[in-house]
Design a protein around this motif. Structure first.
Motif, PDB file in Angstrom:
ATOM      1  N   UNK A 130      -5.852   7.695  -2.561  1.00 22.02           N
ATOM      2  CA  UNK A 130      -6.783   6.977  -1.681  1.00 22.02           C
ATOM      3  C   UNK A 130      -8.122   7.707  -1.539  1.00 22.02           C
ATOM      4  N   UNK A 131      -8.294   8.816  -2.266  1.00 20.11           N
ATOM      5  CA  UNK A 131      -9.503   9.617  -2.119  1.00 20.11           C
ATOM      6  C   UNK A 131     -10.754   8.793  -2.419  1.00 20.11           C
TER       7      UNK A 131
ATOM      8  N   UNK B 291       0.839  -1.196   0.000  1.00 14.45           N
ATOM      9  CA  UNK B 291       0.000   0.000   0.000  1.00 14.45           C
ATOM     10  C   UNK B 291       0.868   1.238   0.000  1.00 14.45           C
ATOM     11  N   UNK B 292       0.824   2.047  -1.060  1.00 15.39           N
ATOM     12  CA  UNK B 292       1.615   3.279  -1.059  1.00 15.39           C
ATOM     13  C   UNK B 292       1.155   4.222   0.041  1.00 15.39           C
ATOM     14  N   UNK B 293       2.098   4.664   0.887  1.00 10.71           N
ATOM     15  CA  UNK B 293       1.703   5.508   2.017  1.00 10.71           C
ATOM     16  C   UNK B 293       2.428   6.843   2.033  1.00 10.71           C
ATOM     17  N   UNK B 294       3.565   6.950   1.347  1.00 11.86           N
ATOM     18  CA  UNK B 294       4.337   8.194   1.483  1.00 11.86           C
ATOM     19  C   UNK B 294       5.165   8.420   0.229  1.00 11.86           C
ATOM     20  N   UNK B 295       5.192   9.680  -0.202  1.00 10.72           N
ATOM     21  CA  UNK B 295       5.958  10.043  -1.396  1.00 10.72           C
ATOM     22  C   UNK B 295       7.194  10.827  -0.977  1.00 10.72           C
TER      23      UNK B 295
ATOM     24  N   UNK C 270       2.288  19.269  -3.953  1.00  9.41           N
ATOM     25  CA  UNK C 270       1.353  18.411  -4.694  1.00  9.41           C
ATOM     26  C   UNK C 270       1.840  16.965  -4.681  1.00  9.41           C
ATOM     27  N   UNK C 271       3.148  16.779  -4.842  1.00 10.52           N
ATOM     28  CA  UNK C 271       3.665  15.406  -4.845  1.00 10.52           C
ATOM     29  C   UNK C 271       3.377  14.743  -3.499  1.00 10.52           C
ATOM     30  N   UNK C 272       3.586  15.488  -2.418  1.00 14.28           N
ATOM     31  CA  UNK C 272       3.321  14.923  -1.095  1.00 14.28           C
ATOM     32  C   UNK C 272       1.848  14.546  -0.955  1.00 14.28           C
ATOM     33  N   UNK C 273       0.990  15.407  -1.485  1.00 12.04           N
ATOM     34  CA  UNK C 273      -0.446  15.191  -1.307  1.00 12.04           C
ATOM     35  C   UNK C 273      -1.002  14.157  -2.276  1.00 12.04           C
ATOM     36  N   UNK C 274      -0.201  13.783  -3.274  1.00 10.07           N
ATOM     37  CA  UNK C 274      -0.761  12.903  -4.316  1.00 10.07           C
ATOM     38  C   UNK C 274      -1.159  11.544  -3.738  1.00 10.07           C
TER      39      UNK C 274
ATOM     40  N   UNK D 291     -14.283  13.361   8.460  1.00 11.80           N
ATOM     41  CA  UNK D 291     -14.826  12.971   7.153  1.00 11.80           C
ATOM     42  C   UNK D 291     -13.781  13.005   6.043  1.00 11.80           C
ATOM     43  N   UNK D 292     -12.778  13.893   6.163  1.00  9.25           N
ATOM     44  CA  UNK D 292     -11.806  14.022   5.069  1.00  9.25           C
ATOM     45  C   UNK D 292     -10.565  13.163   5.290  1.00  9.25           C
ATOM     46  N   UNK D 293     -10.609  12.297   6.290  1.00  8.66           N
ATOM     47  CA  UNK D 293      -9.422  11.493   6.586  1.00  8.66           C
ATOM     48  C   UNK D 293      -9.272  10.363   5.576  1.00  8.66           C
ATOM     49  N   UNK D 294      -8.019  10.015   5.258  1.00 15.13           N
ATOM     50  CA  UNK D 294      -7.806   8.901   4.329  1.00 15.13           C
ATOM     51  C   UNK D 294      -8.209   7.585   4.979  1.00 15.13           C
ATOM     52  N   UNK D 295      -8.505   6.566   4.158  1.00 19.28           N
ATOM     53  CA  UNK D 295      -8.807   5.255   4.739  1.00 19.28           C
ATOM     54  C   UNK D 295      -7.601   4.758   5.533  1.00 19.28           C
ATOM     55  N   UNK D 296      -7.857   3.869   6.474  1.00 17.45           N
ATOM     56  CA  UNK D 296      -6.773   3.443   7.365  1.00 17.45           C
ATOM     57  C   UNK D 296      -5.618   2.822   6.585  1.00 17.45           C
ATOM     58  N   UNK D 297      -5.937   2.188   5.449  1.00 21.22           N
ATOM     59  CA  UNK D 297      -4.866   1.561   4.658  1.00 21.22           C
ATOM     60  C   UNK D 297      -3.835   2.587   4.231  1.00 21.22           C
ATOM     61  N   UNK D 298      -4.245   3.848   4.113  1.00 20.12           N
ATOM     62  CA  UNK D 298      -3.339   4.848   3.555  1.00 20.12           C
ATOM     63  C   UNK D 298      -2.405   5.410   4.621  1.00 20.12           C
ATOM     64  N   UNK D 299      -2.612   5.031   5.865  1.00 21.82           N
ATOM     65  CA  UNK D 299      -1.854   5.688   6.918  1.00 21.82           C
ATOM     66  C   UNK D 299      -0.560   4.938   7.215  1.00 21.82           C
TER      67      UNK D 299
END
Lengths: 942, 178, 443, 213
Positions: free
Chosen positions: A121-122, A92-96, A112-116, A829-837
């Motif tokens: 996971x949006x 699971x990609x978690x960090x750029x 933007x790269x960090x936020x991608x 509500x705007x938090x990423x799914x747990x897989x993304x953390x």
């Protein structure tokens, strides 16, 4: 970092994973449970826990669970690629992170790269192929278009139009050739909201052909930037920031450079400038005219700064550089090319290369498409990764035109404004899900490889192109074929693997083209008193609106205004006074066909007579996060004047409460930011140490490592990359506009912005503030439960599971770097799914204090590794998230106990000082003073 | 008629009571109780009450509380789990003082109350005198003198004669209760 | 000067007058109305408490930098009010001030209720209140302990000790009166109830002797405790480095303020009570007069505290202290500052005049105003320092939400509720001590 | 006036008081045990397959690392993939009914779902690799799994239990080559002496940040 990967395996792993199969999915499930339990466990603190499941792989994967892996790929923004290394936890990609081997990154990233990764996971991303809004199977799509295309083919492709944004992908280009071969009469249109028409047109005028400049700031002693934010945006800005900062060392190495910035609204470059003038777009052009006059030694240059700049430039021929921002008209660009030629810049500080996104004039291209649509000449329109219904100029009225197209297909990450108007919508694969390739600003090519199979059954852009070309296949094969060329599979394999491993394909950078700039006559617009200009520009966070649904970016404070979750009508205090408005009042801006009402925000360093508005807001179909945030400034945009246009501005009724993270702008004589003049610094000026020498306490000894950090304010450009990188690394939640208004943002490292000097055109200073890790930490002494204490390496640790939330520590923290979970933000509500953390970092529950801990998890990982190998952690082995992301390497981190370490060296600098040292908190984090390099000549002039 | 607890005289005022007690003592009675609705000046002396040991107990309680409080802090901060808190020394004794003070007072106060109750033999919900007529006025406006039956000089007739002699409102027999 | 008690009052009449309020007097509609209002507010208080535990302190206005808001302000305010009772009974007892006997009982009750409610606030204030017990030392499976350097731990000990000792002091003083109620109650239930708590008190001479020595000892212990409690509370601020917090004047200045507000509250309670229950004979104008004098005295100390704070602020030359001092007077919270100056310093000056000290309406109004003023002082101390501390970049204001306000009102309602119940259940004036006075007056 | 309380009432009161004290005592003891953690050390959770460590380790002598391959390098020791099980069980007990879930998993590609026996709270970051490296034998925490037909927890896994060792690790360590030996540490040390491992200071080992982040 990056390790060789065996494609056939990792890929299958990934695809299997998303097919709901065993490997990656089960892995995700494990950490999902882990995280899901987190809150409960935090609460439980040893009380009854649910019985947890362990779900092993069915087939071994070779990677031990819990050991993160890194893959090299590239992210494309406005047609230009920057190399990234992406951390993958169990598939699971978690960090750029930036890719040090990539010329546009050199290891750093932009926001933007960090936020991608959050974008990947949006949950609001388009999840299915839709036909007239209804979910449709892929087969149906292929069937319908197969027949339709066959019909079109019969007529040579007459009426088939394809609309894309800038693309630098050779594979895509090749596919496009194939499509156009099949449909000779078809047309390929391009529309990029943040297009570079002006600069390309300017190059055509001056150089005879469309060429893109590549700057060499490492070679530039004097730089004049005309509304050009080369540090904040545009091709190669991350790289440019590094090169520029590299030339601002007051001692040792090359002499410190000097930057003149003339701009309308404050930019990152403007904040770094040694001399800055805020001018409305027309005035700015007049200033350019004056500069030119002065350079040519003709009379009539009465602007002192222009004269001084001219002299400075001429004094540094061959090491001088003039930049023209995209907002300047082509003629101005042409003139600047000429000036650079005369200053001997061409070839030394600026080189010309083929534009990576090709020679294309977006405005012309889209205008043509619109008129053809209107004339009913368009049979089928295929739009890939564009959203013209939202970001086309107002006078295009694209939405209306689009309705005239009989057959439409839209591919995009989101089911957006354009998708809603199209018969077919196809979800587009995110770059972390997709095979492709892309070129950097200098032409260097990278292979884009996926870290995870498409989450929402999204299709690769190459698959749609394959559908059009009638040559089905898998994206990876297209890319491989593109790069194999005539090579045989066998001897290609190695170079292919190398390319995937390194993230760059060697020897693919464009060779500079020698071009001589001719003079084209340039007449700046005459001064009109009382005239207003509206200046449209990309938002530093959401750019043209592409990232509107990204909570990290929405909540990221704009560098200058520290505004979040909004855009505004920026103007100077004088202009505001003229209109009789204050920050928060509403004005109406009318320009061209459109008019918008927007709340005013007063910026002291903004030009008079101009209103600046950021594009990318007021979206209607961005998603749950981005919908209805801010006002849509595209309504003011026209083909003719994409960036600046005359406008009518008037006050209207209505107040607006902004959500900002910094309420006070001035230093109140407290000098959190220290500033030294270059010549003093060169003479070794020292910042006096105000730490009281006596302490009541016997000192503690730190026998192992002494972690410390030095932040160089002279290198910091205020780009916020550190803030968002920290957010991504440490599972920091967003809180939303309302909570930001209440003062509850959660960023562990904030970038403070101070103004100094006159109320008009003050100097702007940026100061990143993470936890200072004080050795005599005031926060610790007052915690009743010992939830924040020192560890043996001197880190001020926050023990979430012990914290009861008295908030006494925050009160007692003079730096106010502590953040509190006033509500259960982690489940927002705007938090990423747990897989993304990040599974290495505890997810904090409500009622718990949190703060920067020098990326403890990274230190721990390094400690465990080196400990197993029975050695000490070497200098540079632990890189904090903020440090890694910083484009200018302003942040140095390491072991202060090791005199050889980079951080020790930095701390020894005469410019090193501790924030609020007089409080005797003995911070481990210290700062290097900002150095300004004014032109004595100019000061005499002024 | 069951065993006798004592003979009790109901008396009008505080002064009369003190006087009565003095005379009873003079008459050689030692096992006597005096009841009043409020502490009467000099009554305790008259009845031969030698100062209470409550202050000493209180002192002990205070010392114990103080030592205990300080030790608890010192032990947990220095011995049990030493942690570097804001660079402060482990044994930050000046910062242990407030809690020590509080535990001292607490120890003393609790001991004082317990000692008082214990010494008074309270709580005691049942007592023979409660059966005496009009004794409910002992908490209102009446004063009582009771010569206990177990006084070695007690002899029902003579005791009654003695009490009658001090002109009480009335003299009654207080039966012992089972 | 009027004597404390007119000679026409004998042991019996005193006893009957006071105990009848509890035993015989029927419920009056005014009492009932008050009970209803207070009850409603209490319900709101507990309801919001529930929401608070579910949602978190985010429903309040607290933020970073002002991480402390109403909760701590209310805490300090209530604790302050909770000072007068024990002060009256302990200090005035030691000083042999007989006039105390008619007001110490309900003042102590007031102290208990106020201190108890005060004790609630720091717990409500926690991010994770269910872990409040982590602030107390106990052998846990984590082998970790409270952090003794934190003033909050000192608070826990100070408040709980104060509550317990005040309770003991109050209860011990009640025992003889409980016995009275036991003996005067008709219904068996009441006799049993009071009888239980009277512990079988008989009023035997030796018992009285020991009782008095213990009571005196408790007074001796409670006296320094009264001083210590608010001193410790003040350390929550004085220990901190926050400008406006970090001040050595705080302990005495907090204690003075506490007594000031405490006596104000005594007046606010005593005046309606004596009128409603016709206790003018026991709580005479002289009592009110004395209370007013003490108010005046403590107010002067407090005013000195304000002055000293301003002076040291500037005298220190510390730019942060200077800034906060100026900020309080002209900054965003200036209205609060000037209002509290008027309410706490200016208005109480009327107490110099005997006529004011003996005017029921003046005293009552002043009592209420002073309590408002003192609450504002707590608010000013807690919030202003945090809102604008060291780094201008982190400055931010605290704006209370409706929940903040409602919970404050709710806590006042709960206080009123408890006091109303106390009036109906226990003798509001110490009976046996009034008998003593009667004895002395007659002697 | 008569007594308020009858002798019976007084007796009842006394008894009630005693009872109250008893309840209080019992309650506090119960509370303490609740805080000790609910898992009863004795009983093991239900597993999809009654996998016997006794058989595989004790009788067959299979090395721990054969299945738990991450134990030396990763935080997570690793649970064997179905494939690992099948390396033997494609030949052995191929039709044993208890192994049906395993065969199903292999056939369907659906993972087995084991119940966690050693479950730390998620704010605790335990790393097997470093413990193994430093000479903490499996048996130290997991007990004699070679004697457990169905594996169960033998250690409380409470913080105080971890601290016991972190405060004085030395006696719990054994030479590297005995890491996976099931005999108790004392026995091993008597046999092979102390290990030559360099340890972080006790201060480091008891830092909050050693296990929490």
């Amino acid at each position: 970092m990056s390790e060789p990967i065996r494609l056939w395996r990792s890929l299958d792993e990934l695809e299997a994973g998303l097919a709901g199969g065993p490997s990656a999915f089960s892995a995700a499930r494990r950490d999902f449970l882990k995280l899901a339990a987190a809150a409960a466990a935090l609460a439980g603190a040893g009380c009854s826990r649910p019985v947890e499941e362990i779900v092993p792989y069915v087939h071994p994967t070779g990677s031990a669970p819990g050991v993160p892996r890194y893959f090299a790929t590239a992210m494309t923004l406005e047609g230009c690629a920057s190399g990234v290394l992406v951390e993958s936890n169990m598939g699971r990609p978690t960090k750029v992170e930036g890719n040090p081997a990539h010329p546009a990154s050199l290891g750093a990233t932009d926001v933007q790269a960090q936020a991608s990764v959050l974008q990947l996971w949006d949950p609001d991303r388009s999840g299915a192929i839709r036909h007239r809004g209804a979910i449709a199977p892929r087969a149906e799509l292929e069937a319908e278009w197969h027949d339709a295309l066959a019909a079109l083919e019969a007529r040579g492709g007459e009426g088939l139009r394809i609309l894309t944004g800038y693309t630098s992908s050779p594979t895509f280009a090749a596919q496009m050739d194939a499509v156009l071969k099949r449909f000779p009469a078809a047309r390929w249109h391009r529309w990029e909201a943040l297009h570079r028409d002006n600069s390309l047109e300017g190059a055509r005028l001056a150089l005879g052909r469309a060429l893109a400049p590549v700057y060499r700031f490492d070679a530039a002693d004097v730089v004049v930037a005309l509304d050009a934010d080369f540090l904040g945006e545009g091709p190669g800005h991350v790289r440019y920031a590094r090169d520029f900062a590299g030339r601002r060392k007051p001692r040792g190495g090359a002499p410190m450079n000097r930057l003149y910035a003339v701009e309308t609204a404050p930019t990152l470059a403007g904040a770094m400038a040694d001399h800055r003038a805020a001018l409305s777009p027309p005035a700015l052009l007049r200033w350019l005219g004056q500069l030119d006059t002065a350079l040519r030694g003709e009379p009539g240059a009465e602007l002192p700064l222009a004269r001084a700049a001219a002299r400075d430039l001429q004094a540094h021929r061959g090491r001088a550089l003039v930049l023209a921002g995209e907002s300047l008209p082509p003629e101005a660009h042409a003139l600047v090319h000429r000036i650079n030629a005369e200053l001997g810049a061409a070839g030394s500080t600026v080189a010309y290369v083929e534009p990576v996104a090709g020679d294309v004039h977006c405005a012309a291209s889209l205008r043509e498409l619109v008129s053809d649509l209107g004339a009913g000449r368009v049979e089928a329109l295929v739009m890939l990764g564009v959203n013209p219904a939202y970001d086309a100029p107002a006078d295009a009225d694209f939405a209306a035109a689009l309705r005239r197209a009989p057959r439409t297909l839209h591919q995009g990450l989101y089911d957006d404004e354009t998708a809603a108007l199209c018969a077919w919508h196809v979800p587009e694969a995110h770059y972390l899900e997709d095979w492709s390739d892309a070129r950097a600003f200098d032409g260097t090519a990278s292979v884009v490889q996926p870290l995870i199979a498409p989450l929402h059954g999204a299709l690769s852009r190459h698959e749609v192109m394959a559908l059009l070309a009638g040559t089905p296949g898998r994206p990876r094969d297209f890319v491989r074929a593109q790069w194999r060329g005539r090579k045989a599979e066998a001897d290609f394999e190695d170079s292919w693997r190398a390319a995937l491993r390194e993230g760059v394909i060697p020897g693919t950078a464009f060779r500079p083209v020698s071009a001589t700039a001719r003079r084209v006559d340039f007449t700046p617009p005459p001064a009109v008193t009382g005239a207003w200009t509206v200046r449209l520009r990309a938002d530093p966070s959401v750019r043209d609106g592409t990232f509107a649904n990204n909570a990290w970016l929405q909540e990221l404070p704009k560098p200058h205004s520290k505004l979040t979750w909004d855009n505004a009508a920026f103007m100077s205090a004088e202009s505001a006074a003229k209109l009789g408005v204050r920050t928060g009042d509403t004005i109406e801006v009318a320009s061209g066909p459109g008019r918008v009402e927007a709340p005013v925000w007063i910026l002291p360093d903004h030009a008079d007579g101009a209103v600046t508005m950021a594009l990318g807001f007021g979206r209607s179909r961005a998603g749950r996060v981005g919908n209805g945030v801010g006002v849509d400034a595209y309504a003011l945009r026209t083909f003719a004047a994409p960036w600046a246009a005359g406008a009518a501005v008037r006050k209207v009724a209505g107040r607006h409460v902004f959500a900002t993270t910094q309420n006070h702008d001035r230093m109140e004589g407290r000098e959190p930011v220290r500033v030294v003049r270059a010549d003093e610094a060169a003479r070794g000026a020292r910042i006096p140490d105000e730490t009281p020498k006596e302490s009541l306490y016997p000192p503690w000894t730190y026998d192992s490592y002494r972690w410390g950090m030095v932040i160089d304010l002279n290198a910091c450009i205020g780009c916020n990359a550190c803030t968002i990188a920290c957010q991504a690394e440490n599972n920091i939640p967003t809180v939303g506009a309302e909570q930001v208004r209440r003062g509850r943002e959660m960023h562990w490292i904030r970038v403070d912005r101070y103004y100094e000097g006159p109320a008009k055109d003050p100097r702007t200073y940026f100061q990143p503030v993470p936890c200072m890790q004080c050795e005599d930490a005031p926060c610790e002494a007052v915690c009743p439960v010992g939830a924040t204490v020192h560890d043996s390496e001197g880190i001020n640790v926050q023990v979430y599971n012990r914290c009861v939330g008295t908030r006494f520590c925050s009160n007692n923290c003079p730096y106010k770097v502590r953040r509190f979970n006033f509500l259960h933000f982690a489940a927002g509500p705007a938090e990423p799914p747990l897989e993304a953390r990040n599974p290495e970092v505890t997810v904090r529950m409500r009622g718990v204090m949190e703060k920067c801990n020098y990326c403890l998890q990274r230190i721990t990982r390094a400690r465990l590794e080196t400990d197993r190998e029975g050695r000490r952690i070497a200098d540079g082995e632990v890189v904090t998230a903020c440090q890694a992301a910083c484009p200018t390497r302003a942040i140095t981190f390491g072991d202060l106990a090791d005199p050889e370490s980079a951080v020790s060296a930095a701390a020894r600098s005469p410019l090193d000082y501790a924030l609020l040292a007089e409080l005797n908190t003995r911070p481990r984090t210290t700062y290097l003073a900002r150095v300004v390099n004014p032109n004595p000549d100019a000061q005499r002039e002024a | 008629m069951s065993a006798l607890h004592g003979l009790m005289a109901e008396i009008r005022g505080p002064e009369a009571l003190v006087e009565a007690v003095r005379r009873a003592r003079a008459a050689g009675y030692r096992r006597i109780d005096a009841y009043s609705p409020f502490p009467v000046e000099g009554l305790a002396d008259a009845i031969g009450f030698s100062g209470s040991r409550i202050p000493l107990a209180t002192l002990m309680g205070g010392i114990a509380g103080g030592l205990g409080g300080f030790f608890l802090q010192w032990y947990s901060a220095v011995v049990s789990y030493p942690v570097n808190v804001g660079g402060r020394p482990l044994d930050s004794w000046p910062e242990f003082i407030p809690v020590t003070f509080e535990t001292t007072v607490l120890g003393a106060a609790v001991t004082a109350v317990i000692a008082m109750l214990a010494a008074n033999g309270l709580p005691r919900l049942r007592h023979p005198v409660f059966d005496a007529p009009h004794f409910d006025h002992a908490t209102r406006n009446r004063f009582f003198l009771c010569i206990l039956a177990d006084d070695e000089r007690f002899e029902a007739a003579s005791a009654r004669r003695f009490l009658e002699a001090i002109e009480p409102i009335r003299v009654v027999e207080v039966p012992a209760c089972e | 000067m009027a004597e404390l008690l007119s000679p026409r009052w004998g042991y019996a009449s005193i006893t009957d007058k006071i105990s009848d309020i509890v035993l015989r007097r029927p419920v009056h509609w005014i009492w009932g109305a008050g009970f209803a209002v207070a009850g409603a507010l209490s319900v709101a208080f507990f309801g919001l408490m529930g929401w608070l535990f579910l949602a978190g302190v985010g429903i309040w206005g607290v933020n970073i930098p002002t991480a402390w808001g109403f909760a701590i302000g209310n805490f300090v305010w209530w604790i302050g009010i909770g000072h007068a009772g024990t002060f009256i009974s302990a200090f005035l007892l030691l000083l042999r001030q007989k006039w105390r006997n008619s007001i110490n009982r309900f003042a102590e009750a007031m102290t208990l209720f106020a201190a108890g409610i005060a004790g609630l606030w720091p717990i409500l204030h926690l991010g994770r209140p269910w872990f409040a017990y982590w602030l107390t030392p106990y052998p846990d499976v984590m082998n970790v302990w409270p952090q003794w350097r934190s003033p909050l731990v000192w608070d826990i000990f100070a408040i709980s000790t104060y509550l317990l000792v005040s309770l003991l002091f109050w209860y011990v003083g009640l025992i003889p009166d409980l016995a009275t109620l036991r003996d005067r109650a008709e219904s068996r239930a009441k006799r049993v109830a009071y009888g239980l708590f009277a512990l079988g008190w008989r009023g035997e001479a030796r018992h009285w002797a020991r009782f008095e020595s213990a009571y005196l000892l408790l007074a001796g212990l409670a006296a320094p405790l009264v001083i210590s409690v608010h001193s410790v509370v003040s350390l929550d601020f004085a220990i901190g480095n926050t400008p406006g917090y970090h001040s050595t004047i705080f302990p005495p200045y907090f204690v003075a303020g506490a007594l000031f507000s405490g006596f104000a509250m005594v007046l606010v309670l005593a005046i309606p009570m004596r009128k409603f229950f016709r206790l003018e004979a026991f709580i005479t104008l002289r009592h009110l007069d004395n209370a007013a004098k003490i108010m005046l005295a403590t107010e002067l100390i407090l005013a000195y505290g304000y002055l000293a704070e301003v002076f040291t602020g500037f005298y220190s030359g510390d730019r942060y202290e200077v800034a906060i001092t100026v900020n309080r007077m002209v900054g965003p919270y200036a209205p609060v500052y000037w209002t509290l100056i008027v309410l706490n310093v200016v208005l109480p000056q009327v107490l110099w005049f005997r006529r004011a000290r003996r005017s029921i309406p003046v005293l009552f109004t002043l009592g209420i105003l002073v309590n408002i003023g003192m609450w504002m002082e707590r608010f000013m101390i807690v919030v202003t320092g945090l809102a604008q501390d060291f780094l201008p970049s982190s400055w931010g204001l605290f704006i209370p939400t409706w929940v903040d306000w409602t919970m404050l009102a709710g806590s006042i309602g709960l206080f009123a509720l408890l006091f109303l119940l106390f009036l109906r259940a226990l003798p509001a004036i110490s009976i046996f001590e009034m008998r003593e006075i009667a004895a002395e007056e007659s002697a | 006036m008569a007594q308020v309380f009858t002798p019976g009432a007084v007796l009842a009161l006394k008894l009630a008081l005693l009872g109250g004290l008893g309840v209080l005592a019992a309650g506090s003891v119960a509370a303490y045990h609740y805080l000790q953690g609910p898992e009863t050390l004795a009983e093991a959770p239900r597993q999809p397959i009654p996998f016997s460590h006794k058989h595989h380790v004790g009788d067959d002598g299979i090395d721990c690392r054969y299945c738990h391959d991450g134990v030396e390098v990763a935080a997570f020791a690793g649970i064997p993939s179905t494939q690992v099980c099948m390396t033997c069980h494609s030949q052995l007990f191929t039709d044993a009914p208890v192994l049906e879930p395993l065969r199903e998993s292999a056939a369907r590609g659906k993972p087995l779902r084991w119940a966690r026996v050693h479950d730390l709270p998620d704010f605790v970051y335990f790393d097997h690799g470093i413990h193994v490296k430093k000479g903490v034998g499996c048996v130290e925490c997991h007990g004699r799994v070679d004697r457990m037909p169905v594996v169960r927890r033998v250690a409380s896994l409470e913080m105080q239990w971890c601290l016991e060792c972190h405060r004085n690790p030395e006696p719990h360590l054994r030479p590297a080559r005995f890491e996976f030996d099931m005999r108790p540490t004392a026995e091993i040390r008597a046999l092979a002496g102390a290990p030559k491992t360099t340890l972080a200071s006790t201060r480091r080992l008891t830092d909050c940040s050693t296990c929490h982040r």
